[in-house]
Enzyme design. Structure first.
Site, PDB file in Angstrom:
ATOM      1  N   ASP A   9       0.855  -1.194   0.000  1.00 18.51           N
ATOM      2  CA  ASP A   9       0.000   0.000   0.000  1.00 18.51           C
ATOM      3  C   ASP A   9       0.889   1.241   0.000  1.00 18.51           C
ATOM      4  O   ASP A   9       1.709   1.427   0.897  1.00 18.51           O
ATOM      5  CB  ASP A   9      -0.899  -0.022   1.243  1.00 18.51           C
ATOM      6  CG  ASP A   9      -2.033   0.985   1.169  1.00 18.51           C
ATOM      7  OD1 ASP A   9      -1.966   1.895   0.328  1.00 18.51           O
ATOM      8  OD2 ASP A   9      -2.982   0.870   1.959  1.00 18.51           O
ATOM      9  N   ASP A 102      -3.748   2.606  -5.370  1.00 14.11           N
ATOM     10  CA  ASP A 102      -2.540   2.676  -4.549  1.00 14.11           C
ATOM     11  C   ASP A 102      -2.269   1.417  -3.724  1.00 14.11           C
ATOM     12  O   ASP A 102      -1.445   1.436  -2.810  1.00 14.11           O
ATOM     13  CB  ASP A 102      -2.591   3.886  -3.614  1.00 14.11           C
ATOM     14  CG  ASP A 102      -3.800   3.872  -2.687  1.00 14.11           C
ATOM     15  OD1 ASP A 102      -4.641   2.967  -2.819  1.00 14.11           O
ATOM     16  OD2 ASP A 102      -3.900   4.782  -1.837  1.00 14.11           O
ATOM     17  N   GLU A 103      -2.956   0.302  -4.022  1.00 17.63           N
ATOM     18  CA  GLU A 103      -2.656  -0.921  -3.271  1.00 17.63           C
ATOM     19  C   GLU A 103      -2.675  -2.150  -4.177  1.00 17.63           C
ATOM     20  O   GLU A 103      -3.407  -2.207  -5.155  1.00 17.63           O
ATOM     21  CB  GLU A 103      -3.588  -1.101  -2.078  1.00 17.63           C
ATOM     22  CG  GLU A 103      -5.037  -1.242  -2.388  1.00 17.63           C
ATOM     23  CD  GLU A 103      -5.873  -1.455  -1.136  1.00 17.63           C
ATOM     24  OE1 GLU A 103      -5.436  -2.199  -0.230  1.00 17.63           O
ATOM     25  OE2 GLU A 103      -6.975  -0.879  -1.062  1.00 17.63           O
TER      26      GLU A 103
END
Length: 381
Positions: A9, A102-103
């Protein structure tokens, strides 16, 4: 073979992107989001110390942290950097799933015989930081649920939770740490004294199913550190579209715009349901003589139908320039990124977010036609 699943993350992704381009933002309370009536899309750890959180109204955030600097945000930059990180990871691991902008999940099962999985992941994180300037946290464990919870506990940082450590790691944590537990489920569990994962894991499965419903078994398994869900190889969808060919050619502008607004709402709902965001809107019309016109434009990443409907109607006005009947009208969203509602926080107000949550809940429960905006309905039929 014991599975080795990593959850990665990017730390305060939007904030890190802005600081990457402007070092003067380092170390200060920073809020990324909309205007005075907007909400927080992301905030720095310095701002979080004052109680600022994502989806909080900007005005409330500034009351908690009056010295915070507010930045509108650069959607295109965030998307480009997300793509760059995706490429770096894809080039280094056998199987990667992109869970949001974003992960990421990585399946490194079996790789430990060649190279320690934890060390390998550390080197991937180092490569991301070196090539993009973006810090990233991660956790390595036996499944997706435990690794995701681990990342949340490690941020900003990294950890490994070995198989024999899973129960001792999970037991003392709040049930809210389990990804599928929202506010309503947490309140329901709290009312009967279930506040820790340990207590939840010891609940009789039948009782839990009676309380929660069909998700009770899945929740019990996650509380016990059990998750067989695979890491799904990443592939990005290119577009989503719909079109309508009329049985009789028409030049009823009111009806055409009503239909287009309805198309935008339905496609936007599909985007939100499948967790996509679009950056390009295209409208196609075909005249009775089969001449075809297409107009498109770029938009800030969104899945909000009030925004997409407005853009679609503007494009229709630009495309429909002849006083001729139409035989077809179509709408397409392209330039998709797989993420969640987070990017929409740049343009949403608190009232709009509440409206979408309610509308989507009703559509999910009663069908996609259960509720909609008045502009998308034909009241004359």
């Amino acid at each position: 073979m014991e599975r080795a699943i990593v959850h990665m993350d990017l730390d305060t992704f939007f904030v890190s992107c802005e600081r990457r381009n402007n070092s003067q933002l380092n170390g200060i309370p920073l809020i990324i989001g909309g205007g005075d009536r907007g909400v927080v899309a992301s905030c720095s750890y310095e701002a979080r110390k004052f109680g600022v959180r994502s989806a909080m109204p900007i005005r409330m955030a500034l009351r908690l942290c009056p010295d915070a600097k507010v930045i509108r945000g650069d959607h295109e930059m965030y998307s480009n950097l997300s793509h760059l990180v995706t490429e770096i990871i894809q080039n280094k691991v056998p199987v990667m799933e992109k869970a949001s902008i974003d992960e990421f999940y990585l399946d490194l099962s079996g790789m430990d015989k060649f190279f320690g999985c934890y060390q390998w992941t550390e080197e991937i994180a180092a490569s991301i930081l070196k090539e993009t300037g973006l810090p990233i946290s991660f956790a390595l464990s036996a499944n997706k649920t435990v690794s995701k919870i681990g990342t949340g506990e490690a941020k900003p940082g990294r950890m490994e939770i070995k198989l024999q450590e899973i129960k001792p790691f999970l037991d003392p944590l709040s049930v809210k740490k389990i990804p599928m537990v929202g506010d309503k489920t947490f309140q329901l569990l709290s009312r009967v004294g279930i506040r820790t994962i340990h207590t939840l894991s010891e609940m009789p499965l039948l009782v839990l199913q009676q309380m929660i419903g069909e998700n009770g078994r899945e929740l019990w398994k996650k509380a016990n550190g059990i998750d067989e869900n695979p890491v799904i190889p990443y592939s990005e969808r290119k577009s989503i579209s719909t079109e309508r060919t009329f049985t009789s050619d028409t030049m009823d502008i009111v009806e055409l715009k009503r239909l287009l607004a309805g198309m935008a709402e339905q496609l936007a709902y599909q985007l939100r349901k499948e967790k996509w965001l679009t950056s390009t809107v295209a409208v196609k019309i075909r005249y009775a003589n089969f001449d075809t016109e297409t107009k498109q434009c770029k938009v800030a990443y969104t899945s909000a139908d009030h925004t997409l409907s407005r853009v679609a109607l503007d494009l229709f006005n630009k495309a429909y320039t002849r006083r001729m009947r139409l035989r077809l009208i179509g709408l397409r969203f392209t330039g998709l990124v797989h993420g969640n509602h987070q990017m929409n926080l740049f343009e949403d107000t608190e009232e709009q977010m509440s409206l979408y949550q309610t509308m989507d809940y009703l559509k999910n429960r009663f069908g996609s036609d259960a509720v909609g905006r008045a502009s998308g309905f034909d009241f004359g039929k």
